[in-house]
Design a protein around this motif. Structure first.
Motif, mmCIF file in Angstrom:
data_model
loop_
_atom_site.group_PDB
_atom_site.id
_atom_site.type_symbol
_atom_site.label_atom_id
_atom_site.label_comp_id
_atom_site.label_asym_id
_atom_site.label_seq_id
_atom_site.Cartn_x
_atom_site.Cartn_y
_atom_site.Cartn_z
ATOM 1 N N LYS A 97 0.829 -1.211 0.000
ATOM 2 C CA LYS A 97 0.000 0.000 0.000
ATOM 3 C C LYS A 97 0.859 1.255 0.000
ATOM 4 C CE LYS A 97 -3.880 -2.065 -0.044
ATOM 5 N NZ LYS A 97 -4.684 -1.998 -1.266
ATOM 6 N N PHE A 98 2.059 1.147 -0.542
ATOM 7 C CA PHE A 98 2.983 2.279 -0.579
ATOM 8 C C PHE A 98 3.550 2.413 -1.991
ATOM 9 C CE2 PHE A 98 7.001 4.500 0.674
ATOM 10 C CZ PHE A 98 6.427 5.559 1.344
ATOM 11 N N PRO A 99 2.726 2.920 -2.927
ATOM 12 C CA PRO A 99 3.163 3.012 -4.331
ATOM 13 C C PRO A 99 4.084 4.208 -4.569
ATOM 14 C CG PRO A 99 0.956 3.892 -4.115
ATOM 15 C CD PRO A 99 1.354 3.383 -2.750
ATOM 16 N N LEU A 100 5.251 4.163 -3.978
ATOM 17 C CA LEU A 100 6.154 5.315 -3.981
ATOM 18 C C LEU A 100 6.524 5.777 -5.379
ATOM 19 C CD1 LEU A 100 7.691 7.320 -2.247
ATOM 20 C CD2 LEU A 100 9.598 5.715 -2.197
ATOM 21 N N PHE A 101 6.772 4.868 -6.284
ATOM 22 C CA PHE A 101 7.200 5.270 -7.625
ATOM 23 C C PHE A 101 6.029 5.450 -8.587
ATOM 24 C CE2 PHE A 101 10.824 2.964 -5.743
ATOM 25 C CZ PHE A 101 11.684 4.044 -5.654
ATOM 26 N N ALA A 102 4.965 4.685 -8.411
ATOM 27 C CA ALA A 102 3.810 4.791 -9.303
ATOM 28 C C ALA A 102 2.927 5.984 -8.941
ATOM 29 C CB ALA A 102 2.991 3.502 -9.258
ATOM 30 N N GLU A 103 2.675 6.169 -7.641
ATOM 31 C CA GLU A 103 1.824 7.267 -7.160
ATOM 32 C C GLU A 103 2.471 7.871 -5.909
ATOM 33 O OE1 GLU A 103 -2.580 6.512 -7.344
ATOM 34 O OE2 GLU A 103 -1.832 4.434 -7.546
ATOM 35 N N THR A 104 3.485 8.652 -6.124
ATOM 36 C CA THR A 104 4.292 9.193 -5.029
ATOM 37 C C THR A 104 3.459 9.991 -4.032
ATOM 38 O OG1 THR A 104 6.186 9.289 -6.513
ATOM 39 C CG2 THR A 104 6.328 10.569 -4.477
ATOM 40 N N ALA A 105 2.608 10.874 -4.516
ATOM 41 C CA ALA A 105 1.799 11.709 -3.616
ATOM 42 C C ALA A 105 0.897 10.853 -2.731
ATOM 43 C CB ALA A 105 0.967 12.707 -4.409
ATOM 44 N N LEU A 106 0.274 9.850 -3.305
ATOM 45 C CA LEU A 106 -0.590 8.956 -2.534
ATOM 46 C C LEU A 106 0.208 8.201 -1.478
ATOM 47 C CD1 LEU A 106 -3.332 7.620 -2.019
ATOM 48 C CD2 LEU A 106 -2.742 5.956 -3.808
ATOM 49 N N ALA A 107 1.371 7.711 -1.849
ATOM 50 C CA ALA A 107 2.213 6.976 -0.901
ATOM 51 C C ALA A 107 2.610 7.867 0.269
ATOM 52 C CB ALA A 107 3.456 6.440 -1.608
ATOM 53 N N LEU A 108 3.010 9.090 -0.022
ATOM 54 C CA LEU A 108 3.416 10.008 1.048
ATOM 55 C C LEU A 108 2.239 10.389 1.935
ATOM 56 C CD1 LEU A 108 5.939 12.256 -0.901
ATOM 57 C CD2 LEU A 108 6.430 10.341 0.653
ATOM 58 N N LYS A 109 1.067 10.592 1.335
ATOM 59 C CA LYS A 109 -0.130 10.905 2.129
ATOM 60 C C LYS A 109 -0.449 9.754 3.078
ATOM 61 C CE LYS A 109 -2.671 14.071 -0.886
ATOM 62 N NZ LYS A 109 -3.951 14.244 -1.611
ATOM 63 N N ARG A 110 -0.415 8.541 2.568
ATOM 64 C CA ARG A 110 -0.687 7.382 3.430
ATOM 65 C C ARG A 110 0.313 7.305 4.568
ATOM 66 N NH1 ARG A 110 -2.169 2.810 -1.139
ATOM 67 N NH2 ARG A 110 -4.296 3.557 -1.494
ATOM 68 N N MET A 111 1.565 7.550 4.254
ATOM 69 C CA MET A 111 2.596 7.489 5.281
ATOM 70 C C MET A 111 2.329 8.535 6.367
ATOM 71 S SD MET A 111 6.736 7.784 4.892
ATOM 72 C CE MET A 111 6.644 9.407 4.173
ATOM 73 N N LEU A 112 1.994 9.748 5.978
ATOM 74 C CA LEU A 112 1.766 10.816 6.958
ATOM 75 C C LEU A 112 0.517 10.564 7.793
ATOM 76 C CD1 LEU A 112 2.744 13.905 4.789
ATOM 77 C CD2 LEU A 112 4.075 12.815 6.610
ATOM 78 N N ILE A 113 -0.513 9.999 7.187
ATOM 79 C CA ILE A 113 -1.741 9.691 7.934
ATOM 80 C C ILE A 113 -1.466 8.625 8.986
ATOM 81 C CG2 ILE A 113 -4.017 8.605 7.721
ATOM 82 C CD1 ILE A 113 -4.269 10.111 5.007
#
Length: 132
Positions: free
Chosen positions: A97-113
């Motif tokens: 659930k951490f698509p850092l390279f495919a969807e960087t913004a989504l991955a970072l948002k999930r991490m921060l949440i």
């Protein structure tokens, strides 16, 4: 009293972050809210996390005595939040659930949440063995 940061502290922070990060990371609600959460709200989440890390460190670890140890105080908060982000990223990677390279913004948002509750767990566990 002098507060040093050592390997034991890093382990305690990691365990605390893992303990509270895992249940939230498994939540589909956290995954989905990352999709729609506005950037301003992310800044609020990070800000609240840092404020409460600071409050707990001030009260529980440094016991109100930070005047002569401001650098150690801020460094501890920075390290606790940084280690929490790493632990949360590892948890999300393991759940795919951490698509850092495919969807960087989504991955970072999930991490921060997920890091919001995980960071509180990290600093609380870190403060368990602090003594005068």
């Amino acid at each position: 009293m002098n507060i040093y940061f050592n390997k034991e502290d890093a382990i305690q922070i990691s365990v605390g972050a893992f303990a509270l990060g895992v249940p939230v990371a498994f939540s589909e609600e956290a995954w989905q809210s990352a999709i729609t959460l506005p950037t301003l709200n992310l800044f609020l989440i990070v800000g609240l996390s840092l404020v409460f890390l600071g409050l707990y460190a001030y009260q529980g670890i440094f016991q109100h005595r930070v005047q002569t140890r401001l650098m150690a105080f801020f460094l501890r908060i920075f390290i606790a939040y940084g280690l929490t982000l790493v632990i949360v990223a590892l948890i999300l990677i393991s759940l795919d659930k951490f698509p850092l390279f495919a969807e960087t913004a989504l991955a970072l948002k999930r991490m921060l949440i997920v890091a919001m509750p995980a960071s509180i767990g990290a600093i609380v566990v870190d403060g368990f063995d602090k003594e005068d």
